[in-house]
Scaffold this motif. Structure first.
Motif, PDB file in Angstrom:
ATOM      1  N   LEU A  18       6.136   4.678   7.685  1.00 55.54           N
ATOM      2  CA  LEU A  18       6.296   3.892   6.312  1.00 55.54           C
ATOM      3  C   LEU A  18       5.763   2.311   6.634  1.00 55.54           C
ATOM      4  CD1 LEU A  18       6.746   4.855   3.534  1.00 55.54           C
ATOM      5  CD2 LEU A  18       9.360   4.003   4.174  1.00 55.54           C
ATOM      6  N   PHE A  19       6.618   2.095   7.663  1.00 60.54           N
ATOM      7  CA  PHE A  19       6.219   1.162   7.748  1.00 60.54           C
ATOM      8  C   PHE A  19       4.988  -0.155   7.968  1.00 60.54           C
ATOM      9  CE2 PHE A  19       7.428  -3.533   9.146  1.00 60.54           C
ATOM     10  CZ  PHE A  19       7.627  -4.858   8.376  1.00 60.54           C
ATOM     11  N   GLN A  20       5.024   0.736   8.632  1.00 64.38           N
ATOM     12  CA  GLN A  20       2.654   0.683   8.779  1.00 64.38           C
ATOM     13  C   GLN A  20       2.129   0.939   7.710  1.00 64.38           C
ATOM     14  OE1 GLN A  20       1.455   3.598  11.820  1.00 64.38           O
ATOM     15  NE2 GLN A  20      -0.069   1.509  12.543  1.00 64.38           N
ATOM     16  N   ALA A  21       2.816   1.859   6.827  1.00 63.31           N
ATOM     17  CA  ALA A  21       1.513   1.656   5.683  1.00 63.31           C
ATOM     18  C   ALA A  21       1.692   0.565   4.660  1.00 63.31           C
ATOM     19  CB  ALA A  21       1.891   3.656   5.058  1.00 63.31           C
ATOM     20  N   ILE A  22       3.150   0.647   4.093  1.00 61.51           N
ATOM     21  CA  ILE A  22       3.433  -0.673   3.798  1.00 61.51           C
ATOM     22  C   ILE A  22       2.365  -2.031   3.985  1.00 61.51           C
ATOM     23  CG2 ILE A  22       5.114  -1.975   2.813  1.00 61.51           C
ATOM     24  CD1 ILE A  22       7.214   0.251   2.662  1.00 61.51           C
ATOM     25  N   THR A  23       2.626  -2.387   5.083  1.00 62.83           N
ATOM     26  CA  THR A  23       2.210  -3.732   5.908  1.00 62.83           C
ATOM     27  C   THR A  23       0.925  -3.179   5.723  1.00 62.83           C
ATOM     28  OG1 THR A  23       3.741  -3.360   7.640  1.00 62.83           O
ATOM     29  CG2 THR A  23       2.071  -4.690   7.335  1.00 62.83           C
ATOM     30  N   ALA A  24      -0.027  -2.402   5.695  1.00 63.05           N
ATOM     31  CA  ALA A  24      -1.691  -1.757   5.330  1.00 63.05           C
ATOM     32  C   ALA A  24      -1.455  -2.628   3.528  1.00 63.05           C
ATOM     33  CB  ALA A  24      -1.527  -0.373   5.338  1.00 63.05           C
ATOM     34  N   LEU A  25      -0.949  -1.921   3.204  1.00 59.56           N
ATOM     35  CA  LEU A  25      -1.421  -2.255   1.801  1.00 59.56           C
ATOM     36  C   LEU A  25      -0.925  -3.417   1.409  1.00 59.56           C
ATOM     37  CD1 LEU A  25       0.788   0.854  -0.049  1.00 59.56           C
ATOM     38  CD2 LEU A  25      -1.333   0.739  -0.342  1.00 59.56           C
ATOM     39  N   VAL A  26       0.362  -4.119   2.143  1.00 53.10           N
ATOM     40  CA  VAL A  26       0.224  -5.822   1.367  1.00 53.10           C
ATOM     41  C   VAL A  26      -1.012  -6.535   2.538  1.00 53.10           C
ATOM     42  CG1 VAL A  26       1.480  -7.790   2.254  1.00 53.10           C
ATOM     43  CG2 VAL A  26       2.410  -6.024   1.370  1.00 53.10           C
ATOM     44  N   VAL A  27      -1.602  -6.144   3.622  1.00 49.70           N
ATOM     45  CA  VAL A  27      -2.657  -6.631   4.128  1.00 49.70           C
ATOM     46  C   VAL A  27      -3.815  -6.703   3.155  1.00 49.70           C
ATOM     47  CG1 VAL A  27      -3.971  -7.037   5.930  1.00 49.70           C
ATOM     48  CG2 VAL A  27      -1.994  -7.217   6.189  1.00 49.70           C
ATOM     49  N   THR A  28      -4.410  -5.700   2.773  1.00 51.58           N
ATOM     50  CA  THR A  28      -5.514  -5.107   2.280  1.00 51.58           C
ATOM     51  C   THR A  28      -5.551  -5.445   1.058  1.00 51.58           C
ATOM     52  OG1 THR A  28      -5.705  -3.264   3.435  1.00 51.58           O
ATOM     53  CG2 THR A  28      -6.796  -3.221   1.445  1.00 51.58           C
ATOM     54  N   SER A  29      -4.464  -5.816  -0.047  1.00 54.51           N
ATOM     55  CA  SER A  29      -3.931  -6.709  -1.180  1.00 54.51           C
ATOM     56  C   SER A  29      -4.362  -7.772  -0.830  1.00 54.51           C
ATOM     57  CB  SER A  29      -2.806  -6.308  -1.507  1.00 54.51           C
ATOM     58  OG  SER A  29      -3.005  -4.879  -2.272  1.00 54.51           O
ATOM     59  N   ILE A  30      -3.872  -8.535   0.014  1.00 54.93           N
ATOM     60  CA  ILE A  30      -4.078 -10.011   0.050  1.00 54.93           C
ATOM     61  C   ILE A  30      -5.550 -10.085   1.019  1.00 54.93           C
ATOM     62  CG2 ILE A  30      -3.545 -12.098   2.299  1.00 54.93           C
ATOM     63  CD1 ILE A  30      -0.474 -10.868   2.207  1.00 54.93           C
ATOM     64  N   ALA A  31      -6.211  -9.714   1.685  1.00 51.69           N
ATOM     65  CA  ALA A  31      -8.183  -9.699   1.882  1.00 51.69           C
ATOM     66  C   ALA A  31      -8.602  -9.398   0.702  1.00 51.69           C
ATOM     67  CB  ALA A  31      -7.690  -8.721   2.986  1.00 51.69           C
ATOM     68  N   GLY A  32      -8.470  -8.589  -0.682  1.00 51.05           N
ATOM     69  CA  GLY A  32      -9.348  -8.721  -1.747  1.00 51.05           C
ATOM     70  C   GLY A  32      -8.615  -9.474  -2.444  1.00 51.05           C
ATOM     71  N   ALA A  33      -7.540 -10.319  -2.218  1.00 51.71           N
ATOM     72  CA  ALA A  33      -7.499 -11.286  -3.536  1.00 51.71           C
ATOM     73  C   ALA A  33      -8.201 -12.541  -2.633  1.00 51.71           C
ATOM     74  CB  ALA A  33      -5.869 -11.607  -3.198  1.00 51.71           C
ATOM     75  N   ALA A  34      -8.094 -12.489  -1.729  1.00 54.07           N
ATOM     76  CA  ALA A  34      -8.503 -14.363  -1.234  1.00 54.07           C
ATOM     77  C   ALA A  34     -10.175 -14.056  -0.670  1.00 54.07           C
ATOM     78  CB  ALA A  34      -8.294 -14.367   0.324  1.00 54.07           C
ATOM     79  N   ALA A  35     -10.477 -12.705  -0.503  1.00 50.37           N
ATOM     80  CA  ALA A  35     -12.141 -12.381   0.004  1.00 50.37           C
ATOM     81  C   ALA A  35     -12.824 -12.060  -1.033  1.00 50.37           C
ATOM     82  CB  ALA A  35     -12.304 -12.566   1.201  1.00 50.37           C
ATOM     83  N   GLY A  36     -11.818 -10.685  -2.271  1.00 47.80           N
ATOM     84  CA  GLY A  36     -12.813  -9.623  -2.436  1.00 47.80           C
ATOM     85  C   GLY A  36     -13.331  -8.586  -2.229  1.00 47.80           C
ATOM     86  N   GLY A  37     -13.705  -7.762  -3.108  1.00 49.52           N
ATOM     87  CA  GLY A  37     -13.493  -6.163  -2.487  1.00 49.52           C
ATOM     88  C   GLY A  37     -13.932  -5.911  -1.042  1.00 49.52           C
ATOM     89  N   HIS A  38     -14.929  -6.411  -0.534  1.00 50.17           N
ATOM     90  CA  HIS A  38     -15.466  -6.014   0.716  1.00 50.17           C
ATOM     91  C   HIS A  38     -14.926  -6.691   2.219  1.00 50.17           C
ATOM     92  CE1 HIS A  38     -17.901  -6.447   4.767  1.00 50.17           C
ATOM     93  NE2 HIS A  38     -18.773  -5.399   3.839  1.00 50.17           N
ATOM     94  N   SER A  39     -13.758  -7.629   1.964  1.00 48.93           N
ATOM     95  CA  SER A  39     -12.526  -8.282   2.772  1.00 48.93           C
ATOM     96  C   SER A  39     -11.893  -6.911   2.501  1.00 48.93           C
ATOM     97  CB  SER A  39     -11.497  -9.083   2.012  1.00 48.93           C
ATOM     98  OG  SER A  39     -12.689 -10.562   2.951  1.00 48.93           O
ATOM     99  N   ALA A  40     -10.741  -5.951   1.519  1.00 52.72           N
ATOM    100  CA  ALA A  40     -10.162  -5.311   1.233  1.00 52.72           C
ATOM    101  C   ALA A  40     -10.781  -4.175   2.219  1.00 52.72           C
ATOM    102  CB  ALA A  40      -9.478  -5.259  -0.529  1.00 52.72           C
ATOM    103  N   MET A  41     -11.834  -4.069   1.595  1.00 53.44           N
ATOM    104  CA  MET A  41     -12.654  -2.149   2.480  1.00 53.44           C
ATOM    105  C   MET A  41     -12.482  -2.562   3.266  1.00 53.44           C
ATOM    106  SD  MET A  41     -15.477  -0.978   3.941  1.00 53.44           S
ATOM    107  CE  MET A  41     -16.878  -2.436   3.741  1.00 53.44           C
TER     108      MET A  41
END
Length: 128
Positions: A18-41
């Motif tokens: 669960l902690f790993q999944a929450i971390t994954a969501l946070v990291v993906t959101s930060i990457a998407g906000a910082a550099a766009g959709g390709h980074s989030a993917m």
């Protein structure tokens, strides 16, 4: 599952996932906000490369319980470790070849998500 020790271990593994999944969501959101959709993917791919093999290993690790099944428990752990390594390699190949994802973002998300799982195991495992 009747063994209390195995139940405690499975509960710990679930908290870690669960902690790993929450971390994954946070990291993906930060990457998407910082550099766009390709980074989030790319970050999502790296996070999934960490999470999916962990789920497979957990399934193998807690398939058998009890001292009477000691041989099966040891064999299942060994199979789970091998499957986790093989799946991790296969998922990295798919991410690099099939998704054309950015290597730095994949590795960063993989490392952060894997480290979050290890830290959760340490944190929750030390509590009584």
């Amino acid at each position: 599952m009747t063994n209390r020790l195995a139940k405690r271990g499975l509960d710990l593994a679930k908290k870690g996932l669960l902690f790993q999944a929450i971390t994954a969501l946070v990291v993906t959101s930060i990457a998407g906000a910082a550099a766009g959709g390709h980074s989030a993917m790319s970050a999502a791919a790296g996070a999934l490369i960490s999470i999916l093999p962990t789920v497979v290993f957990t399934a193998f690790a807690f398939r058998y319980v009890g001292a009477s099944k000691n041989d099966l428990v040891a064999r299942s752990f060994s199979q789970g470790s091998k499957m986790k390594l093989a799946l991790t390699i296969i998922l990295f190949v798919i991410a690099f070849k099939g998704l054309n994802a950015t290597p730095l973002e994949i590795f960063a998300a993989f490392v952060i998500t894997t480290a979050s799982h290890a830290l959760a195991m340490f944190h929750y495992g030390s509590k009584k």
